[in-house]
Design an enzyme around this catalytic site. Structure first.
Site, PDB file in Angstrom:
ATOM      1  N   PRO A 138       6.374  40.673  20.517  1.00 55.37           N
ATOM      2  CG  PRO A 138       7.450  38.904  21.496  1.00 55.37           C
ATOM      3  CD  PRO A 138       6.176  39.828  21.606  1.00 55.37           C
ATOM      4  CD  GLU A 147       4.141  31.699  27.324  1.00 55.97           C
ATOM      5  OE1 GLU A 147       4.465  31.838  26.039  1.00 55.97           O
ATOM      6  OE2 GLU A 147       5.200  31.467  28.115  1.00 55.97           O
ATOM      7  NE  ARG A 153      17.885  60.092  22.661  1.00 56.59           N
ATOM      8  CZ  ARG A 153      18.323  60.342  21.469  1.00 56.59           C
ATOM      9  NH1 ARG A 153      18.069  59.997  20.243  1.00 56.59           N
ATOM     10  NH2 ARG A 153      19.555  61.116  21.432  1.00 56.59           N
ATOM     11  CG  ASP A 198      22.187  61.033  18.704  1.00 58.06           C
ATOM     12  OD1 ASP A 198      23.176  61.201  18.836  1.00 58.06           O
ATOM     13  OD2 ASP A 198      21.055  61.179  19.581  1.00 58.06           O
TER      14      ASP A 198
HETATM   15  N1  SAM Z   1       4.316  34.106  24.000  1.00 57.33           N
HETATM   16  C1  SAM Z   1       4.919  35.352  23.260  1.00 57.33           C
HETATM   17  C2  SAM Z   1       5.335  34.795  22.018  1.00 57.33           C
HETATM   18  O1  SAM Z   1       6.139  33.940  21.883  1.00 57.33           O
HETATM   19  O2  SAM Z   1       5.285  35.910  21.202  1.00 57.33           O
HETATM   20  C3  SAM Z   1       5.676  35.967  24.426  1.00 57.33           C
HETATM   21  C4  SAM Z   1       5.168  36.607  25.563  1.00 57.33           C
HETATM   22  S1  SAM Z   1       6.492  37.268  26.552  1.00 57.33           S
HETATM   23  C5  SAM Z   1       6.989  36.102  27.467  1.00 57.33           C
HETATM   24  C6  SAM Z   1       5.224  38.209  27.588  1.00 57.33           C
HETATM   25  C7  SAM Z   1       5.044  39.802  26.996  1.00 57.33           C
HETATM   26  O3  SAM Z   1       6.161  40.295  27.059  1.00 57.33           O
HETATM   27  C8  SAM Z   1       4.533  39.887  25.847  1.00 57.33           C
HETATM   28  O4  SAM Z   1       2.894  39.555  25.770  1.00 57.33           O
HETATM   29  C9  SAM Z   1       4.856  41.277  25.393  1.00 57.33           C
HETATM   30  O5  SAM Z   1       3.837  42.107  25.786  1.00 57.33           O
HETATM   31  C10 SAM Z   1       6.160  41.517  25.967  1.00 57.33           C
HETATM   32  N2  SAM Z   1       7.242  41.293  25.001  1.00 57.33           N
HETATM   33  C11 SAM Z   1       8.090  40.071  25.060  1.00 57.33           C
HETATM   34  N3  SAM Z   1       9.107  40.347  24.107  1.00 57.33           N
HETATM   35  C12 SAM Z   1       8.694  41.625  23.620  1.00 57.33           C
HETATM   36  C13 SAM Z   1       9.476  42.085  22.435  1.00 57.33           C
HETATM   37  N4  SAM Z   1      10.623  41.715  21.673  1.00 57.33           N
HETATM   38  N5  SAM Z   1       8.918  43.435  22.110  1.00 57.33           N
HETATM   39  C14 SAM Z   1       7.649  43.968  22.765  1.00 57.33           C
HETATM   40  N6  SAM Z   1       7.238  43.172  23.732  1.00 57.33           N
HETATM   41  C15 SAM Z   1       7.709  42.029  23.992  1.00 57.33           C
END
Ligand code: SAM
Length: 215
Positions: free
Chosen positions: A87, A115, A153, A168
C-alpha cells in the site's frame, strides 16, 4: 512478457490464470507466468517464514532469509525489476500499466503477507513498489493478479480485438475519461429502453452520443 511471482500462497493463482483471456494469452505464448513458493527457500527446520517485529507491535513480519534466497534464485532466470506489492507503493494507473507492458520488461512480483516484509529486503532487492489502491489487503496476491491482468491487456494480441484496450476507460482515445454506457438486446428491459440513437444505424450520431456520455 514474463511474470515471476514470489508468494507464500501459490495455489491462489491457479484458478485466475487458468481461465479466459489470460489462459489464452499463456497458451499462445504472449505471456509467461511462473509461481515461486517463498516457503520452499526457508532454511528453518520447520520452514518458518515469519517472526515478531523488532520494537514490538502487532502482527508478524516475513523474515529476510527466505525472501532473499527466493528472489536471488528468481533473478537468475528473470532479469527484470523486482516489484514489491505494498500500500506504500506507487498507485497503479492505466498509464502505469500500459508503460510496463510497452517496456515489455519481465517482472518479478513479490507478494507480502502478515504486516509486511523485513525492510532490508526492500533496501537490498526491491526496485519498484506498486499499490493497487488506498486500502489494505490481507496479502499481495490479489494485488499481483491485478497488476498481471492490467498490464497483460496492453500486450499486443492478448485482447481478441487489439484496439479495445485503447477504447476503454482512461485511454487517450477517450481523452482519459471513463467509458459511455453500453446496451445490448433486448431493446426494452424492465421498462427501460435503449436510447433510440444507438439503434438508428447513424454512426456519426452514435459517436456524438457516446462522446457526450463519457463519464
Ligand atoms: N502493514 C502494512 C501497511 O500498513 O502498509 C500492510 C500489510 S498487508 C496486511 C500485507 C501485504 O499485503 C503487504 O505486505 C502487501 O504485499 C499486500 N498489500 C496490502 N494492501 C495492498 C495494496 N493496497 N496494494 C498492494 N499490495 C497490498
Amino acid at each position: 512478457m514474463r511474470f515471476d511471482i514470489c508468494t507464500l500462497f501459490p495455489d491462489m493463482f491457479t484458478s485466475y490464470f487458468s481461465d479466459s483471456i489470460l489462459k489464452r494469452a499463456k497458451d499462445e505464448g504472449l505471456i509467461e507466468i511462473r509461481i515461486h513458493n517463498i516457503r520452499d527457500y526457508s532454511k528453518d527446520k520447520h520452514k518458518k517464514v515469519d517472526d515478531t517485529p523488532y520494537g514490538g507491535g502487532a502482527g508478524m513480519l516475513m523474515t529476510a532469509q527466505p525472501l532473499y534466497d527466493c528472489l536471488m534464485a528468481v533473478k537468475k532466470i528473470n532479469s527484470g525489476p523486482v516489484v514489491f506489492m505494498t500500500p506504500q507503493g506507487k498507485k497503479l494507473t492505466h498509464t502505469h500499466a500500459k508503460r510496463l507492458a510497452m517496456n515489455n520488461e519481465s517482472l518479478i512480483l513479490l507478494c507480502g503477507r502478515y504486516e509486511g516484509i523485513d525492510q532490508r529486503i526492500r533496501d537490498l532487492l526491491v526496485d519498484k513498489e506498486i499499490s493497487i489502491g488506498n486500502y489494505v489487503l490481507t496479502g499481495g496476491e490479489l494485488a499481483t493478479m491485478v497488476v498481471v491482468d492490467a498490464v497483460s491487456r496492453f500486450i499486443p494480441g492478448v485482447l481478441g480485438d487489439e484496439a479495445s484496450a485503447e477504447e476503454d476507460s482512461f485511454s487517450r482515445r477517450l481523452g482519459g475519461k471513463k467509458e459511455y454506457p453500453h446496451y445490448t438486446k433486448p431493446a426494452i428491459f424492465e421498462g427501460l429502453e435503449v436510447p433510440a440513437v444507438l439503434r438508428s444505424g447513424n454512426h456519426a450520431e452514435i459517436a456524438k452520443w457516446r462522446k457526450e456520455h463519457l463519464r
